[in-house]
Design an enzyme around this catalytic site. Structure first.
Site, PDB file in Angstrom:
ATOM      1  CB  SER A   1      12.879  22.605 -14.897  1.00 16.17           C
ATOM      2  OG  SER A   1      12.060  23.754 -14.991  1.00 16.17           O
TER       3      SER A   1
ATOM      4  CG  HIS B   1      -1.682  -1.239   1.469  1.00 15.99           C
ATOM      5  ND1 HIS B   1      -2.930  -1.497   0.941  1.00 15.99           N
ATOM      6  CD2 HIS B   1      -1.328  -2.341   2.172  1.00 15.99           C
ATOM      7  CE1 HIS B   1      -3.322  -2.700   1.333  1.00 15.99           C
ATOM      8  NE2 HIS B   1      -2.371  -3.238   2.078  1.00 15.99           N
TER       9      HIS B   1
ATOM     10  CE  LYS C   1      11.469  19.344 -10.719  1.00 16.68           C
ATOM     11  NZ  LYS C   1      10.214  19.724 -11.351  1.00 16.68           N
TER      12      LYS C   1
ATOM     13  CD  GLU D   1       8.810  12.023 -15.261  1.00 11.69           C
ATOM     14  OE1 GLU D   1       7.872  12.613 -14.733  1.00 11.69           O
ATOM     15  OE2 GLU D   1       9.796  12.614 -15.750  1.00 11.69           O
TER      16      GLU D   1
END
Ligand code: ARG
Length: 464
Positions: A277, A156, A283, A290
């Site tokens: 970024s 979980h 970043k 991804e």
């Protein structure tokens, strides 16, 4: 430009229809397999005395030139020639003249395209299976360094029990192994030859299908000519196996995204596999994982496309089936790309041992060990669970952890707790206690790593 099938037609094809029906812009990639199968078919025609040997020689030599032109990117593609099969034959005719017309004896584009596709997919499966081994080995090499690295095993997405990082990585090695096996099973069904089924009913010429199959490395021939030209189940199976593989990739990618987030900080991904970024200078984004996660969606979509494409087609060949190629090609391109990206990324992963170890202790992850300890004192597990839960509650109240809770406080909750509990509640003791077959104890994990290594060495020997 006259069509190879023009005889029956009085009027020219509508120009838009030519574009609409053409597949050359994607099926061009089949040319090496198309030409190889044509060469063998042609030699068979001569062996069986269906065409004269000198004509067969001329055709095979002409095909060799067409192959070289295609390899060099010199053959212009035209929508008016529909597909790769027509391009090859029409160029052959330009090169060697009307004798080129003998190549298509005892053959149809229906059995031809099914054969080409199977040959292409067979090669793709072999590359994939090879690539999966390489990815497993990259995971193995990382696991080998991290048998003693502990992270919180989760359920979980909540801290559950501490586990060895190697054990976690070995879970993916298992998944990829089943993918690898699945591909091997599918390969056997891909590797049956449709050629010689002609349009749908077989051919009156005395073809030798078994010889052609042997020359092309097929394990056998499709037994029913109608089935041979009309099913694409082999491509669907391969897409299904690819979708499942992508689901495995996607779950691993998701973990890399989570692990590399400053929220967890378990790993640092290599700079070469991340991007920055355009606005936020700090970043470092995990774009490669991804994208792997994102691309799983398109492969799952291709599976649905192919199933839907085939589901209501009457036997045998229907032009709808030309639509099989883009989904299957994109499936393989996507899987091969993701496989390469992950395999290359894995060795660049920096593991932050201390961060992982600290997180592994957080959230009372050894509460089960405490309950197991009480079971050792003869207490039924359900009752032990209750006592351990009460101690966790006490820790929360006193803002401490199970291993730091004084023995006296523990004994107030249950008098059966003794001094021997102390060294059972560290994360490494917890990991090491799980010696069951398939469990996370260091020695068990080390043995699993050795087993994989031996299995791969054995496989390498057999494949030599
Ligand atoms: N380009 C076609 C395909 O991919 C080749 C087979 C065409 N056969 C036919 N009867 N029109 O399916």
């Amino acid at each position: 430009m006259s069509k190879l099938w023009g005889g029956r037609f009085a009027a020219a094809t509508d120009q838009f229809v030519e574009q609409f029906t053409a597949s050359i812009h994607y099926d061009a990639r089949l040319y090496p397999w198309d030409i190889r199968a044509s060469m063998v078919h042609c030699r068979m025609l001569a062996r069986q005395e269906i065409i004269p040997p000198e004509d067969a020689n001329t055709i095979v030599q002409g095909l060799q030139r067409v192959l070289e032109e295609l390899d060099a990117g010199q053959l212009p593609f035209r929508a008016s020639l529909e597909d790769i099969h027509m391009h090859v034959e029409s160029r052959l005719k330009e090169l060697i003249g009307p004798v080129a017309g003998k190549l298509h004896t005892a053959r149809s584009r229906n059995d031809q395209v099914a054969t080409d596709l199977r040959l292409y997919l067979r090669d793709q499966v072999d590359q994939l299976r090879h690539g999966l081994r390489a990815m497993q080995q990259a995971l193995w090499a990382l696991a080998d360094q991290h048998v003693q690295t502990i992270l919180p095993g989760m359920t979980h997405l909540q801290n559950a029990q501490p586990v060895s990082l190697a054990h976690h990585l070995l879970a993916y090695i298992e998944m990829l192994d089943r993918d690898q096996q699945r591909l091997g099973e599918i390969r056997q069904r891909i590797n049956q030859m449709p050629l010689g089924s002609a349009a749908l009913a077989g051919t009156p010429f005395p073809v030798d299908r078994l010889w052609v199959a042997q020359e092309l490395g097929f394990a056998g021939v499709c037994r029913n000519s109608m089935d041979a030209v009309s099913d694409r189940d082999f491509a669907i199976e391969l897409t299904a196996a690819s979708a499942l593989l992508m689901v495995h990739f996607s779950r691993f990618a998701e973990e890399l995204v989570l692990w590399s987030s400053p929220l967890l900080g378990f790993v640092e991904l290599p700079d070469a596999f991340c991007t920055g970024s355009s606005i936020m200078p700090q970043k470092k984004n995990p774009d490669v994982p991804e994208l792997v996660r994102g691309k799983s969606g398109r492969v799952i979509g291709h599976l649905v496309s192919l199933l839907t494409l085939m589901k209501a087609l009457p036997l045998t060949y229907n032009r709808d089936m030309q639509e099989d190629k883009e989904p299957i090609f994109d499936t393989l391109d996507t899987v091969q790309g993701c496989l390469r990206a992950l395999t290359d990324l894995i060795p660049g992963i920096t593991v932050r041992r201390e961060v992982m170890g600290k997180a592994a202790a957080a959230g009372f992850t050894t509460a089960t060990d405490l309950a197991d300890y009480l079971v050792g004192k003869g207490i039924p597990f359900r009752e032990a669970h209750e006592i351990s839960g009460r101690l966790v509650r006490l820790c929360i109240k006193q803002n401490t952890t199970l291993d730091l809770l004084p023995l006296a406080s523990m004994q107030q909750v249950d008098g059966r707790i003794g001094a021997d509990l102390a060294d059972r509640l560290t994360v490494s003791a917890s990991v090491n206690a799980r010696r069951s077959l398939g469990g996370t104890a260091f020695a068990t994990v080390r043995a699993a790593l050795t087993e994989w290594q031996q299995a791969w060495q054995q496989e390498a020997l057999e494949n030599r």
